[in-house]
Motif scaffolding. Structure first.
Motif, PDB file in Angstrom:
ATOM      1  N   ASP A 159     -17.924 -19.753 -24.906  1.00 31.07           N
ATOM      2  CA  ASP A 159     -17.207 -18.460 -25.744  1.00 31.07           C
ATOM      3  C   ASP A 159     -16.106 -19.122 -26.960  1.00 31.07           C
ATOM      4  O   ASP A 159     -16.284 -20.527 -27.400  1.00 31.07           O
ATOM      5  N   TYR A 160     -15.325 -18.218 -27.281  1.00 32.62           N
ATOM      6  CA  TYR A 160     -14.633 -18.697 -28.403  1.00 32.62           C
ATOM      7  C   TYR A 160     -13.917 -19.469 -28.081  1.00 32.62           C
ATOM      8  O   TYR A 160     -12.851 -20.559 -28.394  1.00 32.62           O
ATOM      9  N   ALA A 161     -13.187 -19.590 -26.227  1.00 33.98           N
ATOM     10  CA  ALA A 161     -12.067 -20.808 -25.804  1.00 33.98           C
ATOM     11  C   ALA A 161     -12.732 -22.139 -26.276  1.00 33.98           C
ATOM     12  O   ALA A 161     -12.330 -23.175 -26.131  1.00 33.98           O
ATOM     13  N   SER A 162     -13.818 -21.884 -25.832  1.00 35.15           N
ATOM     14  CA  SER A 162     -14.822 -23.463 -25.978  1.00 35.15           C
ATOM     15  C   SER A 162     -14.929 -23.862 -27.017  1.00 35.15           C
ATOM     16  O   SER A 162     -14.368 -25.033 -27.783  1.00 35.15           O
TER      17      SER A 162
ATOM     18  N   VAL B  35     -15.499 -14.658 -35.293  1.00 33.52           N
ATOM     19  CA  VAL B  35     -16.187 -15.124 -34.675  1.00 33.52           C
ATOM     20  C   VAL B  35     -15.780 -15.738 -32.788  1.00 33.52           C
ATOM     21  O   VAL B  35     -17.126 -15.029 -32.177  1.00 33.52           O
ATOM     22  N   LYS B  36     -14.558 -14.521 -32.619  1.00 31.21           N
ATOM     23  CA  LYS B  36     -14.901 -14.119 -31.393  1.00 31.21           C
ATOM     24  C   LYS B  36     -15.172 -13.267 -30.475  1.00 31.21           C
ATOM     25  O   LYS B  36     -16.166 -13.003 -29.059  1.00 31.21           O
ATOM     26  N   ASP B  37     -15.699 -12.168 -31.431  1.00 31.73           N
ATOM     27  CA  ASP B  37     -16.450 -11.006 -31.008  1.00 31.73           C
ATOM     28  C   ASP B  37     -18.005 -11.966 -31.089  1.00 31.73           C
ATOM     29  O   ASP B  37     -18.657 -11.155 -30.253  1.00 31.73           O
ATOM     30  N   PHE B  38     -18.076 -12.612 -31.743  1.00 26.15           N
ATOM     31  CA  PHE B  38     -19.403 -13.145 -31.888  1.00 26.15           C
ATOM     32  C   PHE B  38     -19.885 -13.916 -30.620  1.00 26.15           C
ATOM     33  O   PHE B  38     -21.351 -13.822 -30.309  1.00 26.15           O
ATOM     34  N   ALA B  39     -19.507 -14.608 -30.379  1.00 20.01           N
ATOM     35  CA  ALA B  39     -19.204 -15.717 -29.357  1.00 20.01           C
ATOM     36  C   ALA B  39     -19.309 -15.112 -28.002  1.00 20.01           C
ATOM     37  O   ALA B  39     -19.864 -14.819 -26.921  1.00 20.01           O
ATOM     38  N   ASP B  40     -18.416 -13.854 -28.096  1.00 22.50           N
ATOM     39  CA  ASP B  40     -18.200 -13.084 -26.585  1.00 22.50           C
ATOM     40  C   ASP B  40     -20.075 -12.023 -27.297  1.00 22.50           C
ATOM     41  O   ASP B  40     -20.186 -11.634 -25.618  1.00 22.50           O
ATOM     42  N   LYS B  41     -20.449 -11.727 -27.723  1.00 14.48           N
ATOM     43  CA  LYS B  41     -21.675 -11.150 -27.654  1.00 14.48           C
ATOM     44  C   LYS B  41     -22.448 -12.158 -27.389  1.00 14.48           C
ATOM     45  O   LYS B  41     -23.575 -11.787 -26.937  1.00 14.48           O
TER      46      LYS B  41
ATOM     47  N   MET C  90     -25.200 -24.830 -19.845  1.00 16.25           N
ATOM     48  CA  MET C  90     -24.326 -23.397 -19.119  1.00 16.25           C
ATOM     49  C   MET C  90     -23.143 -23.977 -18.963  1.00 16.25           C
ATOM     50  O   MET C  90     -22.135 -22.698 -18.545  1.00 16.25           O
ATOM     51  N   TYR C  91     -22.315 -25.028 -18.837  1.00 14.45           N
ATOM     52  CA  TYR C  91     -21.250 -25.046 -19.177  1.00 14.45           C
ATOM     53  C   TYR C  91     -20.537 -26.583 -20.629  1.00 14.45           C
ATOM     54  O   TYR C  91     -21.662 -27.629 -20.713  1.00 14.45           O
ATOM     55  N   ASP C  92     -19.686 -26.813 -20.693  1.00 12.71           N
ATOM     56  CA  ASP C  92     -20.242 -26.936 -22.142  1.00 12.71           C
ATOM     57  C   ASP C  92     -19.013 -28.626 -21.916  1.00 12.71           C
ATOM     58  O   ASP C  92     -19.130 -28.451 -20.224  1.00 12.71           O
ATOM     59  N   TYR C  93     -19.071 -29.173 -22.345  1.00 14.80           N
ATOM     60  CA  TYR C  93     -18.861 -30.843 -22.394  1.00 14.80           C
ATOM     61  C   TYR C  93     -17.200 -30.962 -21.149  1.00 14.80           C
ATOM     62  O   TYR C  93     -16.994 -32.036 -20.492  1.00 14.80           O
ATOM     63  N   TYR C  94     -16.742 -29.427 -21.369  1.00 13.79           N
ATOM     64  CA  TYR C  94     -14.873 -29.965 -20.959  1.00 13.79           C
ATOM     65  C   TYR C  94     -15.459 -28.824 -19.382  1.00 13.79           C
ATOM     66  O   TYR C  94     -14.203 -28.941 -18.933  1.00 13.79           O
ATOM     67  N   LEU C  95     -16.511 -28.802 -19.322  1.00 19.01           N
ATOM     68  CA  LEU C  95     -16.742 -27.772 -18.172  1.00 19.01           C
ATOM     69  C   LEU C  95     -16.259 -26.415 -17.901  1.00 19.01           C
ATOM     70  O   LEU C  95     -15.727 -26.956 -16.688  1.00 19.01           O
ATOM     71  N   ASP C  96     -16.423 -25.697 -18.646  1.00 17.38           N
ATOM     72  CA  ASP C  96     -16.279 -24.725 -18.873  1.00 17.38           C
ATOM     73  C   ASP C  96     -18.021 -23.798 -19.076  1.00 17.38           C
ATOM     74  O   ASP C  96     -18.306 -23.991 -20.185  1.00 17.38           O
ATOM     75  N   PRO C  97     -17.870 -23.262 -17.911  1.00 18.87           N
ATOM     76  CA  PRO C  97     -19.070 -22.240 -17.472  1.00 18.87           C
ATOM     77  C   PRO C  97     -19.510 -21.169 -18.615  1.00 18.87           C
ATOM     78  O   PRO C  97     -18.285 -20.616 -18.904  1.00 18.87           O
ATOM     79  N   ASN C  98     -19.808 -21.066 -18.915  1.00 23.16           N
ATOM     80  CA  ASN C  98     -20.559 -19.718 -19.979  1.00 23.16           C
ATOM     81  C   ASN C  98     -21.909 -19.276 -19.115  1.00 23.16           C
ATOM     82  O   ASN C  98     -21.505 -19.583 -18.520  1.00 23.16           O
ATOM     83  N   ALA C  99     -21.467 -17.993 -19.756  1.00 27.25           N
ATOM     84  CA  ALA C  99     -22.515 -17.144 -19.540  1.00 27.25           C
ATOM     85  C   ALA C  99     -24.194 -17.419 -18.752  1.00 27.25           C
ATOM     86  O   ALA C  99     -24.777 -16.608 -17.831  1.00 27.25           O
ATOM     87  N   CYS C 100     -24.287 -18.340 -19.462  1.00 24.29           N
ATOM     88  CA  CYS C 100     -26.112 -19.309 -18.515  1.00 24.29           C
ATOM     89  C   CYS C 100     -25.805 -19.213 -17.750  1.00 24.29           C
ATOM     90  O   CYS C 100     -27.301 -18.831 -16.809  1.00 24.29           O
ATOM     91  N   LEU C 101     -24.761 -19.424 -17.544  1.00 23.65           N
ATOM     92  CA  LEU C 101     -24.681 -20.641 -15.844  1.00 23.65           C
ATOM     93  C   LEU C 101     -25.019 -19.164 -14.748  1.00 23.65           C
ATOM     94  O   LEU C 101     -26.020 -19.276 -13.895  1.00 23.65           O
ATOM     95  N   TYR C 102     -24.169 -18.450 -15.517  1.00 21.70           N
ATOM     96  CA  TYR C 102     -24.171 -16.617 -14.384  1.00 21.70           C
ATOM     97  C   TYR C 102     -25.485 -15.615 -14.638  1.00 21.70           C
ATOM     98  O   TYR C 102     -25.641 -15.943 -12.999  1.00 21.70           O
TER      99      TYR C 102
END
Length: 874
Positions: A556-559, A604-610, A653-665
């Protein structure tokens, strides 16, 4: 057989031991480039030598890691910084050839003590000096070959010692010309291949030259116990509950006598309140293998894969006790699990199936590259990453052949969390000649003979098998990624090395071989790798054990903010294929029209959220589609891929910084062991039971919610299902086609036991008749009540409640943040995420993290139709 006998003397020189009298040399190192000193190792390794011009060094670590830590290069993970770092192909090897120096205190306290120096991994070749003496007679080669030196005679009498190691890069280093593994010549070494670049990673400029794994000092008596081997035999078909029939424990070890006389004594360990022992004599200078008597363990606590049962582990101390004075010469601590792994050929699917303790396991796996592209490896990071895989409800990780033999700490985490492992050896179809490839420097016939030293490859296989063979999670060996090693290597591995040094695991000749999965469809036997219509996962039959199939996976955008500058936050345009340079460099693959179905993104934030909605849907459907056809079409699937070793924009399913995205869930949902699901292609409601127990008197309920939150009960029925199978129940397609036509709808499925306890539920958001989510775009806001309570240190329970008068509170992301900075606390583990809360429903989520002093944690929540809010933790 003859090849193995020829190689064993070499391995005896480099075998490795680990026990209680061991410590790591991981601080106080210094380094210097070879061009900045003209002195040789005999001089540099003298404790009196002045280390003028040397800089602080990180060991374990690569040259690039050291340059980064000393602020001599920019972070290669950010933006286009990697392009600012000189590539070794252009600079020449000396640019990344470095001396590493370490002063340490150690001396001999009594006669007969032995001190050993161990290196667990140097890339690629080296010379090693201690106190003015060269330890290796000739230059040492090999990334996957441990080194051991008896340094007793070279230790300083005052205990003040200096170790100096010169590390040379691989040769050749390969031209990073954009091909898979660059021009392919990196594979002439016995090394990892991704360092010259791949379609998911940019080249690593030093090719990971350095002392990349642990350096340790070990102290023993004359007898050094090495390479303990534990085999567990668990006959028959076992279950989780009740008393277990006995299991047999077989233990052996190599005993190296470094003394000048024959040593006799007892090799022993204790287990289950009993002592198992054998008496043996070892001649001076000899290295012998000793087998202890078989031990029958009564009512063993078995080790099971994730989702099927507990991961019980046993610990033993294997000791050698000298006859004279009853002194302990050496002791090795060994952890193992009692389990037996077998494979069968499934004649229905025409693919191999995996059995653990006599039970069929439907494989739900993820492909793993490496934890960090620059090999900044740690036990804590391994634990977090493997825990994420556990949380995805996966049960296997395949370690891809273009990377490493994974470290013992990786296997420790897999043992702990129940992830079976398929370990590839170091080949790939790309570099090693399977395909005609204009990007490669040499032809297929030449590449097919890579690496240059088959002897080194085989010695490395022997050594690495010994290093990891005791781990219960290790399930399968694999000759290579999409290709076998050369025939002489394969024959030695298959017919002598693996049978003699392990003998308990199946060797797949290569990852997508017919011996694993018969390929009736042509092509490579794996894939596809891009975004797909979710109906495809259900309707289209692919390879019966698919070793690589995947989709998108951006965060997502934070990532994105962590590695993409603001000026590069530009939405990719799938129609024109215009992609910003930073996105392209970080290997973005397109979401095509799938995001636009939720409404044209505003920024981009809206893009990443969707994109997260698409991520969730893709991976839930992938695993559900395969599970729907288990034992009919499939015996397993391994996702390409579940993690990235750098800041890439695909397959994670999570980024290099160990932040999960929706793939994981999405995977967490679609892979749950007992699961209710919906086939969007034919409207069929199904149940998948990946457990060993039958389920009876379970209530299946099917509901629909419109965009205002009004629900309609479509049907409910008592049902049952047998173990380890999927089952069709009923089609709701005719009803749904009418109900979703204009605005789409939510389909809610649930399974409850006869006490009304929820066993599984699943919420699908369905598009309108045009394939768009027009109803979602018009949804009213849902105001939810959120409470966060600390249940224990590092454990927070979040309760999200939705009023019965509200619409569905849809797709809510929970994040634990530092309330002062609003930045996410990483890593954090959520029992579920991207949750939707039905009208009148309450959802509880558990958050698990490691608190840090002076960091005030709070919970952030926002959703599709839920405004962002921050919740204090009570």
């Amino acid at each position: 057989m003859r090849i193995l006998k020829l190689l064993l003397p070499l391995v005896c020189l480099i075998s490795f031991s680990a026990h209680a009298q061991q410590y790591e040399l991981n601080k106080g190192w210094q380094c210097i480039n070879i061009k900045k000193t003209k002195d040789y190792g005999e001089k540099i390794s003298q404790p009196s030598y002045h280390l003028k011009g040397f800089m602080n060094a990180t060991v374990p670590g690569t040259v690039l890691t050291n340059l980064l830590d000393n602020k001599m290069i920019p972070d290669p993970f950010y933006a286009l910084n990697n392009e600012k770092i000189p590539d070794i192909y252009n600079t020449g090897s000396d640019y990344y050839t470095y001396w590493f120096v370490k002063d340490f205190n150690e001396k001999i306290n009594k006669e007969g003590d032995q001190v050993w120096l161990h290196f667990r991994g140097i890339n690629y070749s080296c010379d090693i000096f201690l106190n003015g003496h060269k330890l290796n007679e000739k230059r040492f080669y090999g990334m996957f070959l441990r080194q051991q030196y008896n340094i007793t005679q070279w230790l300083a009498k005052d205990g003040k010692n200096r170790l100096a190691v010169i590390v040379y890069p691989p040769d050749p280093v390969g031209n990073p010309n954009g091909g898979q593994g660059g021009d392919g010549t990196i594979a002439k070494n016995v090394s990892h291949q991704y360092v010259a670049g791949w379609d998911w990673i940019q080249p690593i400029r030093d090719r990971n030259t350095g002392i990349w794994d642990k350096v340790t000092i070990e102290k023993t008596g004359a007898i050094n116990i090495q390479n303990v081997h534990v085999i567990t035999l668990v006959p028959g078909k076992r279950f989780i509950e009740g008393n277990q029939d006995p299991a047999t424990i077989k233990v052996s070890a190599e005993l190296l006598n470094a003394g000048n006389k024959t040593i006799a004594g007892d090799l022993q360990y204790e287990l289950g309140g009993e002592k198992i022992s054998t008496h043996i004599s070892v001649a001076a200078g000899a290295n012998v293998t000793a087998s202890l008597p078989d031990f029958v363990l009564q009512n063993p606590k078995l080790w099971w894969p994730n989702g099927y049962g507990p991961q019980n582990l046993y610990n033993i101390n294997v000791k050698f006790i000298n006859d004279d004075a009853a002194a302990i010469s050496d002791v090795e601590h060994i952890q193992f699990g009692v389990r037996e792994i077998n494979t069968n050929w499934n004649t229905v699917t025409r693919s191999r199936e995996v059995l653990v303790n006599g039970q069929k396991i439907f494989i739900k796996g993820g492909n793993w590259i490496v934890s960090d592209e620059m090999l900044r490896l740690s036990g804590d990071r391994y634990d977090a990453e493997i825990r994420f895989h556990r949380d995805m409800n996966l049960n296997l990780i395949r370690v891809w052949g273009g990377a490493l033999t994974e470290r013992p700490e990786f296997y420790d985490a897999c043992d702990k969390y129940g992830l079976l492992v398929m370990q590839d050896f170091w080949n790939s179809g790309d570099c090693n000649g399977r395909w005609l490839d204009p990007m490669k420097k040499e032809d297929q016939w030449t590449r097919r003979k890579y690496p240059d030293s088959h002897q080194l490859f085989l010695a490395s296989v022997i050594d690495q098998v010994k290093m990891i063979r005791n781990h219960p999670s290790l399930a399968l060996w694999c000759g290579g990624n999409e290709i076998t090693p050369p025939e002489d290597i394969l024959v030695a591995m298959r017919d002598s090395i693996i049978p003699q040094l392990d003998g308990t695991r199946y060797l797949i000749e290569y990852s997508n071989s017919d011996s694993m999965s018969y390929n009736p469809f042509g092509g490579n036997g794996d894939g596809p790798y891009q975004i797909q219509n979710i109906n495809t996962f259900w309707e289209h039959q692919t390879f019966p054990f698919n070793s690589e199939v995947g989709s998108v996976g951006m965060g997502d955008y934070a990532s994105l903010e962590r590695f993409i500058p603001k000026e590069n936050m530009i939405i990719p345009d799938f129609t024109s294929r215009k992609i910003d340079s930073v996105w392209r460099y970080h290997k973005y693959i397109g979401y095509d029209h799938y995001i636009d179905a939720y409404g044209k993104p505003k920024d981009v934030k809206d893009f990443a959220d969707k994109a997260q909605l698409v991520n969730y849907d893709q991976y839930r459907a992938l695993m559900e589609g395969f599970s729907a056809h288990m034992w009919e079409w499939y015996t397993g699937v391994i996702i390409w891929k579940t993690q990235n070793p750098w800041t890439a924009l695909r397959g994670q399913m999570y980024d290099y910084y160990l932040d999960p995205n929706a793939c994981l869930y999405g995977l967490h949902n679609g892979s749950e062991p007992f699961h209710v699901m919906y086939n969007p292609a034919d409207g069929m409601v199904m149940i998948a039971n990946n457990t060993f127990t039958s389920k009876h008197n379970i209530m299946l309920q099917v509901k629909m919610y419109d965009m205002n939150g009004k629900d309609s009960l479509l049907t409910q029925v008592f049902s049952e299902i047998e173990p380890t199978r999927s089952k069709k129940y009923l089609s709701v397609k005719p009803l749904l086609d009418k109900l979703v036509k204009d605005k789409g709808a939510f389909l809610y499925l649930s399974l409850s036991d006869e006490n009304k306890r929820l066993l599984s539920d699943n919420l699908y958001w369905l598009p309108d008749s045009t394939g768009n989510y027009s109803g979602l775009q018009e949804m009213k806001k849902a105001i939810v009540n959120v409470r966060a309570n600390e249940k224990a240190k590092g454990k927070v329970e979040v309760t999200v409640s939705n009023s019965k008068d509200n619409p569905v509170a849809f797709f809510n992301r929970l994040s634990l943040v530092n309330i002062l900075t609003k930045k996410r606390i990483l890593p954090t583990f959520y029992s579920d995420n991207y949750i939707s809360v039905l009208p009148g429903e309450e959802r509880k989520i558990t958050i698990d993290y490691t608190p840090v002093a002076n960091e005030k944690a709070a919970v952030e929540l926002y959703g599709w139709n839920v405004d962002k809010q921050y919740i204090d933790i009570k």
